[in-house]
Design an enzyme around this catalytic site. Structure first.
Site, short mmCIF file in Angstrom:
data_model
loop_
_atom_site.label_atom_id
_atom_site.label_comp_id
_atom_site.label_asym_id
_atom_site.label_seq_id
_atom_site.Cartn_x
_atom_site.Cartn_y
_atom_site.Cartn_z
N LYS A 46 5.53 -4.07 -0.85
CA LYS A 46 5.97 -5.00 -1.90
C LYS A 46 6.43 -4.21 -3.13
O LYS A 46 6.16 -3.01 -3.24
CB LYS A 46 4.81 -5.93 -2.27
N ARG A 144 -7.95 -16.41 -6.80
CA ARG A 144 -6.55 -16.21 -7.19
C ARG A 144 -5.72 -17.02 -6.22
O ARG A 144 -5.74 -18.24 -6.27
CB ARG A 144 -6.27 -14.70 -7.11
N TYR A 275 9.36 8.71 -34.15
CA TYR A 275 9.21 7.51 -34.99
C TYR A 275 7.89 7.49 -35.75
O TYR A 275 6.85 7.86 -35.21
CB TYR A 275 9.29 6.26 -34.13
N MET A 324 12.16 4.53 -26.61
CA MET A 324 12.70 3.79 -25.47
C MET A 324 13.28 4.73 -24.41
O MET A 324 13.17 4.48 -23.22
CB MET A 324 13.80 2.83 -25.95
C1 LIG Z 1 -1.03 -5.54 -2.82
C2 LIG Z 1 -1.91 -6.09 -1.77
C3 LIG Z 1 -2.54 -5.25 -0.84
C4 LIG Z 1 -2.52 -3.74 -0.93
O1 LIG Z 1 -3.51 -3.32 -1.84
P1 LIG Z 1 -3.77 -1.75 -2.11
O2 LIG Z 1 -4.95 -1.73 -3.01
O3 LIG Z 1 -2.54 -1.25 -2.78
O4 LIG Z 1 -4.01 -1.13 -0.79
C5 LIG Z 1 -3.24 -5.83 0.19
N1 LIG Z 1 -3.33 -7.17 0.31
C6 LIG Z 1 -2.77 -8.01 -0.58
C7 LIG Z 1 -2.92 -9.48 -0.40
C8 LIG Z 1 -2.04 -7.51 -1.66
O5 LIG Z 1 -1.48 -8.34 -2.53
#
Ligand SMILES: *Cc1c(COP(=O)(O)O)cnc(C)c1O
Length: 409
Positions: A46, A144, A275, A324
């Site tokens: 992802k 969540r 800055y 930046m």
């Molecule tokens: C991002 C995610 C993972 C991976 O987690 P890591 O700690 O990066 O291994 C696994 N399961 C879900 C549902 C996630 O959102």
């Protein structure tokens, strides 16, 4: 006095560069796959492969022994299909208005966190005369995403009906941990096992149960079940946030963030720098200008926090505010030239800060640092059998032009 003329970089030596060693991703997956066997590995790619490039990361992970891929939404999943990747892909966080038809055409499996999503998946399957392959997600305590335990029975009952109608096939049951401590893991595990048992009592036969991400997969064998979802670990960054190094975890960081010095100047003692003049030179010194700033993902919070970079084989401090587009490094009397390589983070075995060490200066974690490298930073790829390709620039979202993102592309 400017001591050199800035060069803007060449294809061989880009000005700002995130070098991704895809061979390291394959090796990390192989190491972790051996550790968790016989559990299968789903590689999480992802957010553009945690900033490493989702397509390159996916190919490297499959080469290293992952059997499945995971992403957050169906658009990320379809970008992998469009690149020709055929492994099973699971997507688990959905826009409430999502149309699952293109995802089903592309044989994307869907993580389901509500009755509404299940109905949407079934309706899409009905429209194409197919079956939606789903993984039901139970909320075991992260509070969540996921189906709340009090709604689990109702979702299962509907899933059974849709399964009998061949509109839905429940391939998996899964959940996600809060990573607090052993007791909370055990409490989540108990809820998970009850949910799986209840699913089986209704006659559903999920092939894969999955609960662990990298941290639990590495440290809690009893939570591995049939499949583990490995994200951060495949990129070589330890998941524990407790100072464990990549080497101690048996992993090799895949990303090195580097740039070339854009300017070098000698500054007199007592001069204000960057800055707000938040830092002043105490003695005559040499400052090197690095062409990376918060627009490139360098947290402004590292200003004044003792952060260091590797330059000319030594660590030197970042001084003054991160701007930046640029920041300064105090190299003292070292001989540094315009065009020299500066490494912000990478494999600590090279002397560079690790992503976690750099992140800690900003009060954050390696996960956040690598996923926020900005689009001006060129990704270049090293190693790996199958010539890695970069993601199209910032292309993880839904296509703007509906004609561009048709089914199965
Ligand atoms: C991002 C995610 C993972 C991976 O987690 P890591 O700690 O990066 O291994 C696994 N399961 C879900 C549902 C996630 O959102």
């Amino acid at each position: 006095m400017i001591l050199g003329t800035p060069r803007t970089g060449t294809p061989e030596r880009p000005f700002r560069e995130a070098v991704v060693d895809v061979g390291a991703i394959s090796e990390n997956v192989a190491t972790l796959a051996a550790l968790v066997a016989p559990a299968e590995v789903l590689a999480v790619v992802k957010a553009g492969g945690y900033g490493h490039g989702s397509i390159a990361a996916a190919r490297a992970a499959l080469a290293g022994g992952a059997s499945r891929l995971g992403v957050v939404d169906v658009h990320e999943a379809m970008a992998l299909r469009a690149a020709g990747i055929q492994a099973p892909i699971l997507a688990w966080l959905h826009d409430p208005d999502v149309d699952f038809v293109p995802a089903l055409h592309a044989e994307i499996e869907l993580g389901i966190s509500s009755l509404a999503q299940l109905e949407r998946a079934a309706a899409a399957a009905d429209r194409i005369g197919g079956t939606a392959r789903v993984h039901l997600k139970i909320d075991t305590g992260l509070s969540r995403n996921g189906i709340p335990p009090e709604e689990w029975a109702a979702v299962l009952a509907r899933a059974v009906e849709l399964d009998e109608d061949r509109l839905v096939r429940v391939v998996g049951v899964f959940s996600h941990l809060a990573n607090t401590d052993a007791d909370s893991d055990a409490a989540q595990q108990a809820v998970f096992e009850a949910a799986v048992a209840e699913a089986r009592e209704t006659g559903l036969e999920p092939e894969v149960r999955h609960l662990a991400a990298t941290a639990a997969a590495m440290r809690r064998p009893e939570l591995r079940y049939d499949l583990v979802r490995l994200g951060i670990g495949i990129y070589g960054i330890p998941p524990f946030c407790d100072g464990t190094t990549s080497a101690e975890a048996g992993l090799r960081p895949a990303m090195t963030l580097r740039a070339r010095v854009a300017a070098v100047r000698r500054i007199a003692a007592g001069t204000g720098v960057s800055y707000d003049h938040a830092w002043r030179t105490e003695r005559d010194t040499t400052l090197a200008l690095v062409p990376l700033g918060y627009a490139d993902g360098i947290p402004r919070a590292v200003s004044g926090a003792g952060a260091e970079v590797l330059l000319g084989g030594r660590r030197h401090p970042i001084v003054g505010r991160i701007a930046m587009d640029q920041f300064l490094v105090d190299v003292g009397d070292a001989a540094v030239e315009v065009g020299d390589e500066v490494v912000l983070f990478g494999d600590p075995a090279t002397g560079a800060p690790s992503a976690d060490e750099f992140a800690a200066w900003a009060g954050t974690i390696g996960y956040e640092l690598v996923t926020r490298i900005g689009p001006r930073v060129r990704r270049t790829y090293l190693g790996g059998a199958e010539g890695a390709v970069a993601d199209a620039p910032v292309q993880w979202g839904p296509p703007r032009d509906p004609a561009v993102g048709g089914s199965g592309r």
